[in-house]
Scaffold this active site. Structure first.
Site, PDB file in Angstrom:
ATOM      1  N   SER A   1      -9.179   1.452   3.303  1.00 41.92           N
ATOM      2  CA  SER A   1      -8.369   2.320   2.277  1.00 41.92           C
ATOM      3  C   SER A   1      -7.472   1.517   1.629  1.00 41.92           C
ATOM      4  O   SER A   1      -6.698   2.068   0.771  1.00 41.92           O
ATOM      5  CB  SER A   1      -7.721   3.321   3.271  1.00 41.92           C
ATOM      6  OG  SER A   1      -6.731   2.596   4.174  1.00 41.92           O
TER       7      SER A   1
ATOM      8  N   SER B   1      -9.467  -0.803   7.435  1.00 37.57           N
ATOM      9  CA  SER B   1      -8.945  -0.738   6.039  1.00 37.57           C
ATOM     10  C   SER B   1      -8.144  -1.793   5.401  1.00 37.57           C
ATOM     11  O   SER B   1      -7.847  -1.696   4.275  1.00 37.57           O
ATOM     12  CB  SER B   1      -8.133   0.600   6.151  1.00 37.57           C
ATOM     13  OG  SER B   1      -9.047   1.617   6.156  1.00 37.57           O
TER      14      SER B   1
ATOM     15  N   LYS C   1       0.889  -1.044  -0.173  1.00 39.64           N
ATOM     16  CA  LYS C   1      -0.034  -0.073   0.026  1.00 39.64           C
ATOM     17  C   LYS C   1       0.938   1.141  -0.058  1.00 39.64           C
ATOM     18  O   LYS C   1       2.031   1.270   0.658  1.00 39.64           O
ATOM     19  CB  LYS C   1      -0.879   0.123   1.221  1.00 39.64           C
ATOM     20  CG  LYS C   1      -1.832   0.965   1.381  1.00 39.64           C
ATOM     21  CD  LYS C   1      -2.722   0.811   2.553  1.00 39.64           C
ATOM     22  CE  LYS C   1      -3.972   1.870   2.728  1.00 39.64           C
ATOM     23  NZ  LYS C   1      -4.722   1.574   3.976  1.00 39.64           N
TER      24      LYS C   1
END
Lengths: 61, 475
Positions: free
Chosen positions: B161, B185, B90
């Protein structure tokens, strides 16, 4: 909603060094949950409970 | 025929191994790290234009690392437990010499990480081949992760996210990916994309070098296709880090040792309050069917209440609001226009929360944690839905929930945020599909640092089901 008016909100932003216009202050106030949160926490029995700021997930096993 | 249509048949033609399958294939000599890396890079070229899950692909570095690993294996050496495994990051994780944009190319313009984040350092040491950086919602402050699309239905969101990481693993554009989890997330996108997502115990995996959203709620962890893969990843990244103030000096167990031990006698708590309220019928049915599978595997179900859990949403909203506002205050002073209007509005709202309200939220958080402690006093794990709904439409601000149209974020984080507030380990795993073909997800929540029990339960479930072997219809 926050329990303050737009002018005071702008003053608070300014104290933090944030230059915020009236429109942005109104928008921030519209999504603020300060009042709801404060009222909820006040209604709970949390006397004697310390905050979990230094968070340790262990349960003192 | 457009370029995108042209690539679709090829896109679904290849199935890549899982992490554990790839490691076994390397050992057997039936697959090499270079071959696997080339397959992944080829898939990224062909499929990622459909999904936009990557913000940066490390093609040259990945090939170079794969060759190093392959040479080592030929010499009979073992670099580490993830040798030759393509892993994505990420775009909150620092990689030395590269920008960490955190979903905000404008605010983070010019950023260049001076050092690897602690997790990246561990992944490199374990022999992982880092494939690139994946899309995150702006500063991880949301659950949409635009422009990334959900591989199961590109008209829906992957969640967030860590949405780019989830889409990339689901579409097999890497074998595993790292995410972060402040209110769900990792587990939200894992659930929406049909994956396993593990949020370890707070302090179990270092956050050093990972862009923050909320100091007291952020966690780091992996997204994978199987529970066994999550165990392999956790083994490589877990451990005390004196450079991370939130890291906990707790011994790291062998997460693979008990993985296949079965769950005979496991006591599974099924909450009678909150967690099953207002969930879609398909979600509730799938989770109850999953509970029956756990019973078949030897578990005992115990209905119980989780006291105070309904307070979580307000507590997490207060804490994230204030901590995110503090983290971003300096940038908001100098370049507020660089934030999206939604993020800027929410950061300003955080500025308006009083000190006493923040402290009281951290006090109420103790009630939530105590509620979980009470609930887990008589059972080994709790089983709940990960999400109350399936993937919302791409571009929609709201989604149907409880008979009304409700903003997407509070709906998607409703059942995941409690484990953040309590700091408990939580595992999301696929447990079926909706009538529209969208993934459904089971969540298991455990005691502090009891990831081994969560993983054993998840593994027992996946040995008896095949939901995790289904592939998204990218054709």
């Amino acid at each position: 909603m926050a329990d303050i008016d737009v002018e005071r909100a702008i003053q608070r932003f300014a104290a933090a060094g944030l230059v915020v216009g009236e429109q942005q202050a109104v928008e921030a106030l519209s999504v603020s949950r300060e009042v709801e949160a404060a009222q909820l926490y006040r209604s709970l029995a949390i006397t004697g409970i310390e905050p979990m700021i230094s968070f340790d997930p262990r349960w003192r096993r | 025929m457009t370029a995108v249509e042209d690539i679709r048949p090829q896109a679904s033609a290849v199935t890549l191994p899982t992490v554990t399958e790839a490691l076994a294939a390397f050992e057997a000599g039936t697959l090499s790290p270079v071959e696997l890396t080339e397959q992944v890079l080829t898939r990224i070229d062909r499929i990622d234009p459909l999904l936009e899950s990557y913000v940066d692909v490390f093609s040259d570095a990945a090939r170079a690392k794969a060759r190093i690993v392959e040479d080592a294996i030929r010499r009979g050496d073992c670099i580490g437990p993830l040798q030759g495994i393509p892993v994505a990051l990420k775009d909150l994780y620092d990689v030395a010499g590269l920008p960490t944009l955190a979903g905000s190319p404008v605010v983070r313009a010019g950023h260049c990480a001076e050092a690897d984040s602690a997790v990246v350092r561990k992944l490199r040491a374990a022999g992982a081949v880092l494939t690139g950086k994946t899309v995150t919602h702006e500063f991880a402050f949301g659950v949409v992760s635009a422009p990334t699309r959900n591989p199961w239905d590109r008209d829906t969101i992957p969640g967030g996210s860590s949405g780019g990481s989830a889409a990339a693993v689901s579409a097999q554009l890497c074998l595993a990916a790292m995410g972060s989890d402040t209110g769900g997330s990792i587990r939200i996108p894992a659930g929406l994309c049909g994956l396993v997502g593990l949020k370890p115990t707070y302090g179990r995996v270092s956050k050093r070098g990972v862009a923050e959203l909320s100091w007291t709620l952020d966690h780091t962890g992996p997204l994978t296709r199987t529970v066994a893969d999550a165990a392999v990843l956790l083994q490589a990244i877990a451990g005390y880090d004196p450079g991370d103030p939130s890291s906990v000096d707790e011994a790291v167990p062998d997460y693979l040792a008990g993985l296949h031990a079965g769950i005979e006698g496991l006591r599974v708590g099924v909450p009678s309050n909150f967690f099953f309220d207002q969930v879609d019928t398909e979600v509730g049915d799938a989770v109850h069917a999953a509970l029956a599978v756990l019973v078949d595997a030897g578990a005992t179900l115990v209905e119980l209440a989780v006291p105070h859990v309904e307070l979580t949403a307000e507590v997490v909203t207060t804490i994230v609001g204030v901590e995110a506002a503090a983290i971003h205050q300096e940038h908001m002073r100098t370049s507020p226009e660089a934030y999206s209007a939604d993020t800027r509005r929410r950061l300003l709202a955080g500025e308006l929360i009083s000190g006493t309200t923040y402290v009281n939220a951290q006090r109420v958080r103790r009630l939530v944690a105590a509620g979980f402690r009470a609930a887990l006093s008589d059972v080994d794990v709790l089983a709940t839905p990960t999400l109350p709904v399936t993937a919302p439409a791409f571009g929609a601000d709201t989604t149907p929930f409880g008979g009304a149209e409700v903003p997407v974020m509070p709906v998607l984080s409703r059942l995941t945020a409690p484990a953040n507030a309590a700091g408990l380990p939580a595992l999301a795993l696929p447990c079926g599909f909706s009538g529209r073909g969208l993934p459904l997800s089971l969540q298991l929540i455990g005691r502090p640092f009891d990831e081994p029990t969560l993983l054993a339960a998840g593994q027992a479930y996946q040995r008896r089901t095949d939901w995790h072997t289904r592939q998204p219809p990218l054709g």
